[in-house]
Design a protein around this motif. Sequence first.
Motif, PDB file in Angstrom:
ATOM      1  N   ASP A  13      37.709  30.337  29.856  1.00  0.00           N
ATOM      2  CA  ASP A  13      37.209  30.873  31.123  1.00  0.00           C
ATOM      3  C   ASP A  13      38.350  31.329  32.029  1.00  0.00           C
ATOM      4  O   ASP A  13      38.216  32.313  32.770  1.00  0.00           O
ATOM      5  CB  ASP A  13      36.365  29.820  31.850  1.00  0.00           C
ATOM      6  N   ALA A  17      39.047  35.148  33.279  1.00  0.00           N
ATOM      7  CA  ALA A  17      39.240  35.472  34.700  1.00  0.00           C
ATOM      8  C   ALA A  17      40.484  36.328  34.898  1.00  0.00           C
ATOM      9  O   ALA A  17      40.500  37.245  35.731  1.00  0.00           O
ATOM     10  CB  ALA A  17      39.334  34.195  35.516  1.00  0.00           C
ATOM     11  N   ARG A  20      39.835  39.904  33.547  1.00  0.00           N
ATOM     12  CA  ARG A  20      38.954  40.689  34.425  1.00  0.00           C
ATOM     13  C   ARG A  20      39.742  41.428  35.511  1.00  0.00           C
ATOM     14  O   ARG A  20      39.254  42.398  36.086  1.00  0.00           O
ATOM     15  CB  ARG A  20      37.926  39.784  35.098  1.00  0.00           C
TER      16      ARG A  20
END
Length: 430
Positions: A13, A17, A20
């Motif tokens: 995760d 992040a 992104r």
Amino acid sequence: MESTDPTQRLPEDVLVALLRRLPPHGLAAARCVCKSWHAIIDARRLLDLFPPSLAGLFLNFFDLDISEFFFRPPRDTDTAVSGRLDYVPAEDSDAAILDHCNGLLLLWAHVANPATRRWAPLPQWPPGLDSRHIVFDPVVSPHYEVLKIPSHPWCTPGVEPQHQWPPSPFIMHVFSSTTGIWEERSFARRGDAIGTVAHLQQRQRWSIKQDYSAYWRGQLYVLNQFVMRITLSNCTYQAIELPVDVSTSNEKYSLGRSENGVYLAAINWHRRLRVWILVELHGEIEWVLKHDNNLDHMLSRGMYDPQVQGPWRIEDINYNSDHSTSEVNMQEAAEEDKFEWNSDNENTLDMTLQVGKCYTGDITILGFHPYKEVIFLNESLTRGLAYHLNSSKIEDLGNIYPKDYSAMYMFVEQSFPYTPCWIGKLPGSI
């Protein structure tokens, strides 16, 4: 043995992040770094977060060797894309574009991606003067296919005037980047033929922009006196009549993909513009008239100064090539422009046009915006225009005339709305 890559120790995760935060071209490059990043970016569909964009229009002018690029100067967050093909081997670096699909250009001997400046060779084409098209969907696969479709039955060996056209089965040549070779494929027709070869020859109209295509939801639509809808996954096709009698019409036609599917546009000498959308309900296909408007009263009131450059620019690739001058600096062009064209913002439609002369010349169709209901037009090779179907308003995008362009007949033969693709790998690339 423990990996020396510190990102391998990050929770997924956290890595997502970080990824992104990358711009599209950076994320596409990151996808090629290693198998684990490739899998994460695809599984989380991170590239889908970036809305597809229109960078400009590739234009094939009659009697110009190289395709021109009419482009929207990039915003601060964009990466500039040039229309020059100087990274492609010599036989195609000074050539016209044959087709475009989702960021890939089809050339005579290569497939090219202007965004990443990558290219891949094509084997020699099978003989015959047929229409040529490329199919590419980066969401589905990194591979592409090239089709060579017989489009002039009266010039096809073995075809007689009394034969039905298009035939079933329809034999087409298809190149796949998966296999790297050309092969003959047999496509079965669903539904009826359009008519006999003799019938099609009698109603042939040069006002139709031959061989224009649109790719939509896994199917290729090709315009040539009628529309062929080709499904490559199961080797079938369907022949779809146009919504007007082309044998008696004085209109010019163009096919393209836009926001809600496949569109057909027609404009006549009196500047009456009609636009249809192809709709399928309960297995039946029909053209639905979406827009019908006479642009003459709008254009006669519109005024402009031909010396005003406008928000869009023509890259003048042919002039720069002939005079060994440097190409347009697109980042500088963006900084110079005070007005930024943005089809998401319809308030820009009310921009004030500079006072000069009226739009009085011939209006032709350049294509559709692939993601917004906007159709691109050109006025006497002088101005590029954007006409918004929902608001019936027109934007003057700027000068479209290439520098020092001169020929006995001057017109745009073909045009291709260009959408950059930042996927780094191109199968078969060298």
